[in-house]
Every structure is written in structure tokens, then in C-alpha cells.
Design an enzyme around this catalytic site. Structure first.
Site, PDB file in Angstrom:
ATOM      1  N   GLY A 104      14.402   0.676   0.941  1.00  0.00           N
ATOM      2  CA  GLY A 104      15.389   1.831   0.470  1.00  0.00           C
ATOM      3  C   GLY A 104      15.984   2.708   1.491  1.00  0.00           C
ATOM      4  O   GLY A 104      17.116   3.125   1.686  1.00  0.00           O
ATOM      5  N   ASP A 128       3.457  -0.858   0.118  1.00  0.00           N
ATOM      6  CA  ASP A 128       3.892  -2.061  -0.543  1.00  0.00           C
ATOM      7  C   ASP A 128       3.919  -3.331   0.564  1.00  0.00           C
ATOM      8  O   ASP A 128       3.796  -4.768   0.208  1.00  0.00           O
ATOM      9  CB  ASP A 128       5.362  -2.157  -1.013  1.00  0.00           C
ATOM     10  CG  ASP A 128       5.386  -1.187  -2.101  1.00  0.00           C
ATOM     11  OD1 ASP A 128       4.327  -1.003  -2.725  1.00  0.00           O
ATOM     12  OD2 ASP A 128       6.464  -0.675  -2.445  1.00  0.00           O
ATOM     13  N   ARG A 172       5.263  -3.149  -5.900  1.00  0.00           N
ATOM     14  CA  ARG A 172       6.540  -3.436  -6.433  1.00  0.00           C
ATOM     15  C   ARG A 172       6.634  -4.866  -6.503  1.00  0.00           C
ATOM     16  O   ARG A 172       6.097  -5.694  -7.288  1.00  0.00           O
ATOM     17  CB  ARG A 172       7.356  -2.982  -5.147  1.00  0.00           C
ATOM     18  CG  ARG A 172       8.754  -2.463  -6.060  1.00  0.00           C
ATOM     19  CD  ARG A 172       9.651  -1.827  -5.109  1.00  0.00           C
ATOM     20  NE  ARG A 172       9.614  -0.559  -4.599  1.00  0.00           N
ATOM     21  CZ  ARG A 172       9.860   0.591  -5.544  1.00  0.00           C
ATOM     22  NH1 ARG A 172      10.724   0.323  -6.505  1.00  0.00           N
ATOM     23  NH2 ARG A 172       9.650   1.774  -5.185  1.00  0.00           N
ATOM     24  N   GLY A 186     -13.548 -10.119  -5.263  1.00  0.00           N
ATOM     25  CA  GLY A 186     -14.245 -11.319  -6.042  1.00  0.00           C
ATOM     26  C   GLY A 186     -13.770 -11.495  -7.306  1.00  0.00           C
ATOM     27  O   GLY A 186     -14.207 -11.584  -8.289  1.00  0.00           O
ATOM     28  N   GLU A 188     -11.667 -12.902 -10.317  1.00  0.00           N
ATOM     29  CA  GLU A 188     -11.787 -14.126 -11.160  1.00  0.00           C
ATOM     30  C   GLU A 188     -10.497 -14.605 -11.244  1.00  0.00           C
ATOM     31  O   GLU A 188     -10.163 -16.156 -11.061  1.00  0.00           O
ATOM     32  CB  GLU A 188     -12.385 -14.359 -12.412  1.00  0.00           C
ATOM     33  CG  GLU A 188     -13.705 -14.261 -12.453  1.00  0.00           C
ATOM     34  CD  GLU A 188     -14.716 -12.948 -11.824  1.00  0.00           C
ATOM     35  OE1 GLU A 188     -14.051 -11.802 -11.725  1.00  0.00           O
ATOM     36  OE2 GLU A 188     -15.807 -13.060 -11.165  1.00  0.00           O
ATOM     37  N   HIS A 250      -0.934   5.708  -9.345  1.00  0.00           N
ATOM     38  CA  HIS A 250      -0.464   6.305  -8.050  1.00  0.00           C
ATOM     39  C   HIS A 250      -1.707   6.803  -7.299  1.00  0.00           C
ATOM     40  O   HIS A 250      -1.706   6.878  -5.977  1.00  0.00           O
ATOM     41  CB  HIS A 250       0.360   7.455  -8.305  1.00  0.00           C
ATOM     42  CG  HIS A 250       1.680   7.134  -8.894  1.00  0.00           C
ATOM     43  ND1 HIS A 250       1.956   6.615 -10.004  1.00  0.00           N
ATOM     44  CD2 HIS A 250       2.833   6.779  -8.271  1.00  0.00           C
ATOM     45  CE1 HIS A 250       3.222   6.543 -10.268  1.00  0.00           C
ATOM     46  NE2 HIS A 250       3.803   6.573  -9.008  1.00  0.00           N
TER      47      HIS A 250
HETATM   48  O1  F6P Z   1       7.007   1.627  -3.000  1.00  0.00           O
HETATM   49  C1  F6P Z   1       5.692   2.111  -3.322  1.00  0.00           C
HETATM   50  C2  F6P Z   1       5.528   2.339  -4.812  1.00  0.00           C
HETATM   51  O2  F6P Z   1       4.177   2.963  -4.922  1.00  0.00           O
HETATM   52  C3  F6P Z   1       5.322   0.804  -5.273  1.00  0.00           C
HETATM   53  O3  F6P Z   1       4.330   0.061  -5.173  1.00  0.00           O
HETATM   54  C4  F6P Z   1       5.576   1.339  -6.861  1.00  0.00           C
HETATM   55  O4  F6P Z   1       6.459   0.117  -7.546  1.00  0.00           O
HETATM   56  C5  F6P Z   1       6.602   2.355  -6.593  1.00  0.00           C
HETATM   57  O5  F6P Z   1       6.318   3.083  -5.289  1.00  0.00           O
HETATM   58  C6  F6P Z   1       6.252   3.595  -7.919  1.00  0.00           C
HETATM   59  O6  F6P Z   1       7.435   4.579  -7.529  1.00  0.00           O
HETATM   60  P1  F6P Z   1       7.050   6.020  -8.216  1.00  0.00           P
HETATM   61  O7  F6P Z   1       6.340   6.798  -7.177  1.00  0.00           O
HETATM   62  O8  F6P Z   1       8.683   6.666  -8.296  1.00  0.00           O
HETATM   63  O9  F6P Z   1       6.520   5.785  -9.608  1.00  0.00           O
END
Ligand code: F6P
Length: 323
Positions: A104, A128, A172, A186, A188, A250
Site C-alpha cells: 500500500g 507479510d 493478510r 510440526g 498436523e 499483533h
Molecule cells: O500487513 C501487516 C499486517 O499485520 C497483516 O498481516 C494484517 O492483515 C494487518 O497488518 C493487520 O492490520 P492492523 O494492524 O491494521 O490490524
């Protein structure tokens, strides 16, 4: 070129500080003045920037997050916002901009070249790993390690209580984190984009596994593919076994960067400064097969196979090993 600026944009990732440090110190080494912009493009629009010195980036190499802060800017998507940003850069006599961020942010940077005559170089920073033209983006390796650490801990309780766990990881639309933690943890099963997941088959496997004496079961779900809670509920319903859902969230974005992320960030920061000095613009610094290269910003964030491609080799080995 006399004066450059650096900013972070989009979701933060471990190693962004290492990239800032590299840009600042390499710029100073090359006799450039360097400014740090706070809160990404939003800060740029507001004129929120100040000069940085070698000591401004002391002791940040090991720290997660970004000292410059970051944001996803809605205003920068408008021409009015970008014009304001261009005026700020003009006012401060800045002729080169380094953008550390994901696709972005790069799309924004690519458009911005129409509104501002200076040079722009991107550094891929996102957990990502969904940018074309670089084997790794800054933060992805650390995010895998963080998710793996959590999954190893979940395995302890999972085994002790003989339960099934469905663990959702970030990424994402990109299966990068999921397939790597799936193989190295590991798991499954791994539910990732590009593969059909069959809940009936999964439940039959779980029941057959129990008959063989298999007591723990971890299923990794890549963000967006399914809801961990829904999958867990379905498994309980169909197998009768206690199943828990965990969303790692996060936590995967924080923490001290791995050696790989520090290396990438330091190399990419240095290459970004050199690229600006060579007159390059509208490019991203990537590293492929250990070689630094420049890729067009548009190409870097275009929808290419890298973005959606599942590494089938990793996926298949995970399945074979999960017996
Ligand atoms: O692009 C990084 C990321 O952590 C993605 O893996 C996730 O989809 C998105 O940002 C989460 O965004 P936000 O911090 O706005 O919740």
C-alpha cells in the site's frame, strides 16, 4: 542531492528501526542531511519531520516497532493530501525520500512521483512477505519466529491436555507465515489460501490419529482463510474432542528483530541511499539470492504469483511429516 527524508508507512514490522538506522547513518556517511518523518505519509502532510543525526538512531537496532511511528494514511490517497506533502518536502528542500513499508505504501509512493519532482526509493518492510522482487521483506523472518515460539508453547499445553488447537496466524492473503510455522512447528494441518480444506477429511484424520494414539493436534489457519473459532467449533461438533481456538494476532508484529531482519534492513538502507545518489527513483531495493537489486515500485506491488503462490514443497512436507 543534499537532503533526504525517511518515513515508515503501513503496518510496522521488526527491523524497521534497523532500516532507519542504516538510512540515517549511510546518508550522513555520504555527506547528506537526513530528516525523519513521524507517522508516515500523515506526518509528511502535516510537516511533522526533523533532522536526524548519527546519535538519533543509537541503540535502536535491537528494538521492534519504529521510532518514527507509522500509519496508514487516507489523506495521502487524495491529490490534495499528496500536494500538501509535496509542498512540505519543497519547503524543507528535500530532494530524496525513502519509504519503508509494504505494498500500500509503495502504491502511494509510485503515484506520488506525479506530484513531487524528487527521487523516491522504497524499502520493503512488512511481516507479510508479499512484495515482488525481494526474497524477504523486513519483519517476516522475525514474525515467523515469534509465531513459532507461541505455537511451541501451545504444543506443550495441547499435549498435556490431549486437545486439538486451531491457531490463526497473520499474513493478510499471503501464506508465508502459515506454511513456515506449519512445517517448523510440526503442525498436523495448515489451512492456507490456494488449497481446499475439507473439514470432514480433517475430522476423519483426527479420529484415526486418536485411534493410533496421537494425542495432540495443531491446525494452523492463515488469516482470512477461515475463522479459527468456527473451525474449532466444527471439529468439536464432528469429533467430540475438546478443541480450542487461538488467534496470535499483533504479537507477531513486535519483538526484537532476528539476525536476518537486521541484516536485510541494514543492507537495504545502505542500498536505498546509494540508489538515491545514483539518481534512481520510483524503485524499491530488493534482495534476491543474496544480491541487492532495484525493482520498479509498480512491479514490486503488482499482483504477481509471489503474492498468492503457496510454496507447495513446504506444504507437502508438512503434511507428510504430520503422521
Ligand atoms: O500487513 C501487516 C499486517 O499485520 C497483516 O498481516 C494484517 O492483515 C494487518 O497488518 C493487520 O492490520 P492492523 O494492524 O491494521 O490490524
Amino acid at each position: 542531492m543534499r537532503r533526504i527524508a525517511v518515513l515508515c508507512s503501513g503496518g510496522d514490522g521488526p527491523g524497521m528501526n534497523a532500516a532507519i538506522r542504516s538510512v540515517v547513518r549511510c546518508a550522513i556517511y555520504r555527506k547528506l542531511e537526513v530528516f525523519g518523518v513521524t507517522r508516515g505519509y500523515d506526518g509528511l502532510i502535516k510537516g511533522d519531520l526533523e533532522e536526524m543525526f548519527a546519535t538519533s538512531v543509537s541503540n535502536i537496532l535491537t528494538r521492534g516497532g519504529t521510532i518514527l511511528k507509522t500509519a496508514r494514511s487516507k489523506d495521502f490517497m487524495t491529490l490534495e493530501g499528496r500536494k500538501k506533502a509535496a509542498q512540505v518536502l519543497k519547503k524543507h528542500k528535500i530532494d530524496g525520500l525513502v519509504v519503508i513499508g509494504g505494498n500500500g505504501s509503495f502504491r502511494g509512493a509510485h503515484i506520488f512521483k506525479e506530484d513531487w519532482p524528487g527521487r523516491i526509493i522504497g524499502i520493503p518492510g512488512t511481516i507479510d512477505n508479499d512484495i515482488c522482487g525481494s526474497d524477504y521483506t523486513i519483519g517476516a523472518d522475525t514474525a515467523v519466529a515469534t509465531a513459532l515460539d507461541a505455537i511451541d508453547k501451545i504444543r506443550d499445553t495441547c499435549t498435556s491436555m490431549e486437545r486439538i488447537y486451531v491457531v490463526e496466524v497473520m499474513g493478510r492473503h499471503q501464506p508465508f507465515i502459515a506454511v513456515r510455522v506449519g512445517l517448523s512447528g510440526g503442525a498436523e494441518d495448515v489451512l492456507v489460501p490456494d488449497t481446499e480444506y475439507d473439514i470432514e477429511r480433517m475430522c476423519d484424520d483426527i479420529k484415526a490419529g486418536r485411534k493410533r494414539g496421537k494425542i495432540s493436534w495443531i491446525i494452523i489457519v492463515s488469516e482470512g482463510v477461515a475463522s479459527a473459532k468456527e473451525v474449532a467449533d466444527l471439529i468439536t461438533e464432528k469429533t467430540g474432542f475438546e478443541t480450542r481456538a487461538t488467534v496470535l494476532g499483533h504479537v507477531q508484529r513486535g519483538g526484537s528483530p532476528s539476525a536476518l531482519d537486521r541484516m536485510l534492513a541494514s543492507r537495504m538502507g545502505a542500498a536505498a541511499v546509494e540508489a538515491l545518489l545514483k539518481g534512481e527513483t520510483d524503485k524499491m531495493v530488493g534482495i534476491e539470492a543474496d544480491e541487492v537489486r532495484l525493482v520498479g515500485l509498480k512491479e514490486a506491488c503488482e499482483h504477481s504469483p509471489k503474492k498468492v503462490k503457496l510454496n507447495r514443497e513446504l506444504y507437502n512436507i508438512t503434511k507428510i511429516l504430520a503422521t
